[in-house]
Design an enzyme around this catalytic site. Structure first.
Site, PDB file in Angstrom:
ATOM      1  N   HIS A 116      11.772   3.688  -4.520  1.00 43.49           N
ATOM      2  CA  HIS A 116      10.886   4.704  -5.098  1.00 43.49           C
ATOM      3  C   HIS A 116      11.609   5.492  -6.196  1.00 43.49           C
ATOM      4  CE1 HIS A 116       7.989   4.770  -1.374  1.00 43.49           C
ATOM      5  NE2 HIS A 116       7.943   3.643  -2.048  1.00 43.49           N
ATOM      6  N   THR A 117      12.585   4.878  -6.811  1.00 43.78           N
ATOM      7  CA  THR A 117      13.216   5.409  -8.016  1.00 43.78           C
ATOM      8  C   THR A 117      12.420   5.028  -9.248  1.00 43.78           C
ATOM      9  OG1 THR A 117      15.222   5.366  -9.382  1.00 43.78           O
ATOM     10  CG2 THR A 117      14.681   3.347  -8.272  1.00 43.78           C
TER      11      THR A 117
ATOM     12  N   HIS B 275       5.966  -5.982   0.654  1.00 45.51           N
ATOM     13  CA  HIS B 275       4.699  -6.107   1.389  1.00 45.51           C
ATOM     14  C   HIS B 275       4.471  -7.521   1.896  1.00 45.51           C
ATOM     15  CE1 HIS B 275       2.433  -2.154   0.424  1.00 45.51           C
ATOM     16  NE2 HIS B 275       3.725  -1.949   0.508  1.00 45.51           N
TER      17      HIS B 275
ATOM     18  N   ASP C  10       9.711   9.029  -9.719  1.00 49.09           N
ATOM     19  CA  ASP C  10      10.930   9.723 -10.120  1.00 49.09           C
ATOM     20  C   ASP C  10      10.643  10.607 -11.330  1.00 49.09           C
ATOM     21  OD1 ASP C  10      13.371  10.553 -11.104  1.00 49.09           O
ATOM     22  OD2 ASP C  10      14.341   8.585 -10.973  1.00 49.09           O
TER      23      ASP C  10
ATOM     24  N   ASN D 280      -2.566  -2.000   0.857  1.00 54.28           N
ATOM     25  CA  ASN D 280      -2.587  -2.885  -0.315  1.00 54.28           C
ATOM     26  C   ASN D 280      -3.789  -2.682  -1.231  1.00 54.28           C
ATOM     27  OD1 ASN D 280      -0.218  -4.222   0.417  1.00 54.28           O
ATOM     28  ND2 ASN D 280      -1.299  -5.762   1.638  1.00 54.28           N
TER      29      ASN D 280
ATOM     30  N   SER E  14       2.391 -14.732   2.410  1.00 59.44           N
ATOM     31  CA  SER E  14       1.061 -14.524   3.021  1.00 59.44           C
ATOM     32  C   SER E  14       0.261 -13.492   2.237  1.00 59.44           C
ATOM     33  CB  SER E  14       1.197 -14.096   4.483  1.00 59.44           C
ATOM     34  OG  SER E  14       1.957 -12.907   4.602  1.00 59.44           O
TER      35      SER E  14
ATOM     36  N   THR F  31      13.896  10.092 -14.266  1.00 57.64           N
ATOM     37  CA  THR F  31      14.021   8.836 -15.025  1.00 57.64           C
ATOM     38  C   THR F  31      12.994   7.848 -14.463  1.00 57.64           C
ATOM     39  OG1 THR F  31      15.805   8.206 -13.510  1.00 57.64           O
ATOM     40  CG2 THR F  31      16.470   9.065 -15.665  1.00 57.64           C
TER      41      THR F  31
ATOM     42  N   ARG G 107       7.735  -4.073  -4.974  1.00 53.81           N
ATOM     43  CA  ARG G 107       6.879  -3.693  -3.849  1.00 53.81           C
ATOM     44  C   ARG G 107       6.171  -4.902  -3.242  1.00 53.81           C
ATOM     45  NH1 ARG G 107       1.351  -0.606  -3.298  1.00 53.81           N
ATOM     46  NH2 ARG G 107       1.717   0.491  -1.345  1.00 53.81           N
TER      47      ARG G 107
HETATM   48  C1  HEM Z   1       9.625   3.708   3.789  1.00 55.40           C
HETATM   49  C2  HEM Z   1       8.340   3.471   3.857  1.00 55.40           C
HETATM   50  C3  HEM Z   1       7.490   3.305   2.625  1.00 55.40           C
HETATM   51  C4  HEM Z   1       6.305   3.915   2.412  1.00 55.40           C
HETATM   52  C5  HEM Z   1       5.573   4.849   3.369  1.00 55.40           C
HETATM   53  C6  HEM Z   1       5.853   3.507   1.112  1.00 55.40           C
HETATM   54  C7  HEM Z   1       4.658   3.895   0.545  1.00 55.40           C
HETATM   55  C8  HEM Z   1       4.298   3.661  -0.761  1.00 55.40           C
HETATM   56  C9  HEM Z   1       3.114   4.169  -1.380  1.00 55.40           C
HETATM   57  C10 HEM Z   1       2.045   5.000  -0.686  1.00 55.40           C
HETATM   58  C11 HEM Z   1       3.127   3.779  -2.679  1.00 55.40           C
HETATM   59  C12 HEM Z   1       2.089   4.102  -3.753  1.00 55.40           C
HETATM   60  C13 HEM Z   1       0.992   3.073  -3.756  1.00 55.40           C
HETATM   61  C14 HEM Z   1      -0.131   3.446  -4.693  1.00 55.40           C
HETATM   62  O1  HEM Z   1      -0.324   4.619  -4.989  1.00 55.40           O
HETATM   63  O2  HEM Z   1      -0.837   2.525  -5.145  1.00 55.40           O
HETATM   64  C15 HEM Z   1       4.327   3.022  -2.878  1.00 55.40           C
HETATM   65  C16 HEM Z   1       4.724   2.461  -4.072  1.00 55.40           C
HETATM   66  C17 HEM Z   1       5.880   1.754  -4.245  1.00 55.40           C
HETATM   67  N1  HEM Z   1       6.738   1.324  -3.253  1.00 55.40           N
HETATM   68 FE1  HEM Z   1       6.783   2.041  -1.381  1.00 55.40          FE
HETATM   69  N2  HEM Z   1       6.782   2.678   0.550  1.00 55.40           N
HETATM   70  C18 HEM Z   1       7.792   2.514   1.442  1.00 55.40           C
HETATM   71  C19 HEM Z   1       8.892   1.700   1.292  1.00 55.40           C
HETATM   72  C20 HEM Z   1       9.126   0.900   0.192  1.00 55.40           C
HETATM   73  C21 HEM Z   1      10.109  -0.138   0.117  1.00 55.40           C
HETATM   74  C22 HEM Z   1      10.977  -0.581   1.269  1.00 55.40           C
HETATM   75  C23 HEM Z   1      10.044  -0.645  -1.149  1.00 55.40           C
HETATM   76  C24 HEM Z   1      10.841  -1.770  -1.756  1.00 55.40           C
HETATM   77  C25 HEM Z   1      12.026  -2.120  -1.372  1.00 55.40           C
HETATM   78  C26 HEM Z   1       9.041   0.102  -1.860  1.00 55.40           C
HETATM   79  C27 HEM Z   1       8.744  -0.053  -3.184  1.00 55.40           C
HETATM   80  C28 HEM Z   1       7.728   0.613  -3.839  1.00 55.40           C
HETATM   81  C29 HEM Z   1       7.560   0.609  -5.271  1.00 55.40           C
HETATM   82  C30 HEM Z   1       8.503  -0.015  -6.280  1.00 55.40           C
HETATM   83  C31 HEM Z   1       6.382   1.317  -5.535  1.00 55.40           C
HETATM   84  C32 HEM Z   1       5.722   1.551  -6.905  1.00 55.40           C
HETATM   85  C33 HEM Z   1       4.788   0.380  -7.187  1.00 55.40           C
HETATM   86  C34 HEM Z   1       4.018   0.471  -8.482  1.00 55.40           C
HETATM   87  O3  HEM Z   1       4.215   1.374  -9.289  1.00 55.40           O
HETATM   88  O4  HEM Z   1       3.176  -0.442  -8.679  1.00 55.40           O
HETATM   89  N3  HEM Z   1       8.481   1.005  -1.009  1.00 55.40           N
HETATM   90  N4  HEM Z   1       5.019   2.943  -1.692  1.00 55.40           N
END
Ligand code: HEM
Ligand SMILES: *[C@@H]1O[C@H](CO)[C@@H](O)[C@H](O)[C@H]1NC(C)=O
Ligand SMILES: *[C@@H]1O[C@H](CO)[C@@H](O)[C@H](O)[C@H]1NC(C)=O
Ligand SMILES: *[C@@H]1O[C@H](CO)[C@@H](O)[C@H](O)[C@H]1NC(C)=O
Ligand SMILES: *[C@@H]1O[C@H](CO)[C@@H](O)[C@H](O)[C@H]1NC(C)=O
Ligand SMILES: *[C@@H]1O[C@H](CO)[C@@H](O)[C@H](O)[C@H]1NC(C)=O
Ligand SMILES: *[C@@H]1O[C@H](CO)[C@@H](O)[C@H](O)[C@H]1NC(C)=O
Ligand SMILES: *[C@@H]1O[C@H](CO)[C@@H](O)[C@H](O)[C@H]1NC(C)=O
Length: 353
Positions: free
Chosen positions: A194-195, A67, A246, A95, A77, A249, A63
């Site tokens: 988000h897997t 970002h 997920d 963030n 940045s 898994t 993530r």
């Molecule tokens: C499509 C639009 C996307 C939205 C609206 C979105 C939104 C979010 C939100 C709201 C969270 C939870 C943050 C929290 O509760 O602290 C999250 C977590 C995460 N996002 Fe996304 N995301 C998007 C796309 C992506 C992309 C493109 C990636 C990477 C290629 C990604 C990877 C992740 C990962 C791995 C997590 C879990 C992080 C953790 O557990 O620390 N996301 N995202």
């Protein structure tokens, strides 16, 4: 047309079509071949070590790269702390209280600096960490194009503008990705990250009790799943509890994200919309990735490389930061850069101290 003319025409096409295109590919997986051949193993060892006690960190690092790249390109940045000239992106809405792994990146940077001082950029460390985190979670591996330089600025308001929100409509998500040169297939493939990882209740609780002031939950949440999520996120609770992205898994990088969407088990509204928006062109892509993990992995790799190329600084642009939280001039001022490890561009400043 004779065959010679055909060949010449083909050569011309190659010269004016293919060559200029390939010269645009400024990054190169073998960029550190001579200057830091072991960089990937060094990054890998730190991440592997940390993930033994914190599996979620692998998701957090993927993530972090995302970002970084969506805000003035992959220039690290996102890592810059607030100073007299920097307003940190870490406090932007997507963030704050949410980014993880900043300390791990500093650990990696320290390990890399001890072997290859002043050589590997923080932006490249983020890109490598994302790939290694995917691999360590049984996800796809790819050769990470390298050679990014670190930027001298951050932009918090741009972070608020560019990073997608969990309540965005599918059209808004498409627009946010299109702004970065990423198409609908890239959107669906990258959302597959988000897997693994977790999300705070505050970011999806609006779906569970009184969705859009209807008095009812979001109809696109599976009723079994709704109960599970309500147990994790009580109505009127603080919103700081965490749910796995997920439910099948939790920490494995696999295609289950897509099979979850097919049974209405997407965690965020922005996840479920990919499958539940009626008539959307994303539905068939979800179905394809759900049926074929290899197709998902191939599209994910291509999209990660594409994302990793957004707005990169190369050559003499930017700098190689010594400490990822500050530009070098500020690190010198704060005494974080020792005289011996400073590169020539900082010598004047340091020797005057
Ligand atoms: C499509 C639009 C996307 C939205 C609206 C979105 C939104 C979010 C939100 C709201 C969270 C939870 C943050 C929290 O509760 O602290 C999250 C977590 C995460 N996002 Fe996304 N995301 C998007 C796309 C992506 C992309 C493109 C990636 C990477 C290629 C990604 C990877 C992740 C990962 C791995 C997590 C879990 C992080 C953790 O557990 O620390 N996301 N995202
Ligand atoms: C590269 O790094 C790995 C892990 O840190 C280490 O096991 C290996 O010995 C290193 N190789 C060289 C040539 O430094
Ligand atoms: C791995 O973690 C252990 C315990 O936290 C630490 O002692 C060790 O130095 C770490 N190794 C690396 C390569 O980071
Ligand atoms: C940068 O800011 C973070 C909090 O956002 C803090 O934890 C970290 O210690 C700071 N880094 C340095 C080197 O001061
Ligand atoms: C940040 O980005 C915005 C565009 O959203 C731009 O108008 C502004 O000048 C940028 N600020 C800085 C400090 O670069
Ligand atoms: C999106 O871009 C990828 C390359 O990353 C390409 O293979 C694919 O055909 C494009 N998809 C659409 C729908 O344009
Ligand atoms: C849902 O929210 C709206 C607006 O805040 C409110 O008027 C309504 O009473 C709520 N319904 C329920 C069942 O809580
Ligand atoms: C809800 O999830 C269950 C499995 O837990 C599944 O059998 C069912 O088909 C799902 N319902 C819908 C509407 O997708």
């Amino acid at each position: 047309m004779n065959s010679l003319a055909t060949t010449s025409l083909f050569t011309l096409l190659l010269l004016f079509g293919v060559l200029p295109f390939s010269s645009n590919a400024q990054l190169d997986p073998s960029f550190y071949k001579n200057t830091c051949p072991n960089v990937s193993s060094i990054v890998r060892e730190v991440i592997r070590n940390v993930s033994k006690t914190d599996t979620r960190m692998l998701a957090s690092l993927v993530r972090l790269h995302f970002h970084d790249c969506f805000v003035q390109g992959c220039d690290a940045s996102v890592l810059l702390n607030t100073t007299d000239t920097i307003v940190t992106e870490q406090d932007a809405f997507p963030n704050i209280n949410s980014l993880r792994g900043l300390d791990v990146v500093n650990k990696i940077k320290t390990a890399v600096e001890s072997v290859c001082p002043n050589t590997v950029s923080c932006a490249d460390i983020l890109a490598l960490a994302a790939e290694l985190s995917s691999t360590l979670s049984q996800g796809p591996d790819w050769k990470v194009p390298l050679g990014r330089r670190d930027g001298l600025t951050a932009n918090q308001s741009l972070a608020n503008q560019n990073l997608p929100a969990p309540f965005n409509s599918l059209d808004q998500l498409k627009a946010a990705f299109a702004k970065q040169g990423l198409n609908t297939t890239d959107l669906v493939a990258l959302s597959g990250a988000h897997t693994f990882g977790r999300a705070h209740c505050s970011l999806f609780v609006s779906r569970l009790y009184n969705f859009s002031n209807t008095g009812n939950p979001d109809p696109t949440v599976n009723t079994t799943y709704l109960q599970e999520l309500r147990n994790i996120c009580p109505n009127g609770g603080s919103g700081t509890n965490l749910a796995n992205f997920d439910p099948t898994t939790a920490d494995k990088f696999d295609k289950n994200y897509y099979s979850n969407l097919q049974v209405k088990k997407g965690l965020l509204q922005s996840d479920q919309e990919l499958f539940s928006t009626s008539g959307a062109d994303t539905i068939s892509i979800v179905n394809k990735f759900s049926a074929d993990q290899n197709a998902f992995f191939e599209s994910f790799k291509a999209a990660m490389i594409k994302m990793g190329n957004i707005g990169v600084l190369t050559g003499k642009q930017g700098e190689i930061r010594k400490q990822c939280n500050f530009v070098n001039s500020k690190s010198a001022e704060l005494g974080l850069i020792s005289v011996a490890s400073t590169d020539s561009s900082e010598e004047g400043m340091v020797s005057s101290m």
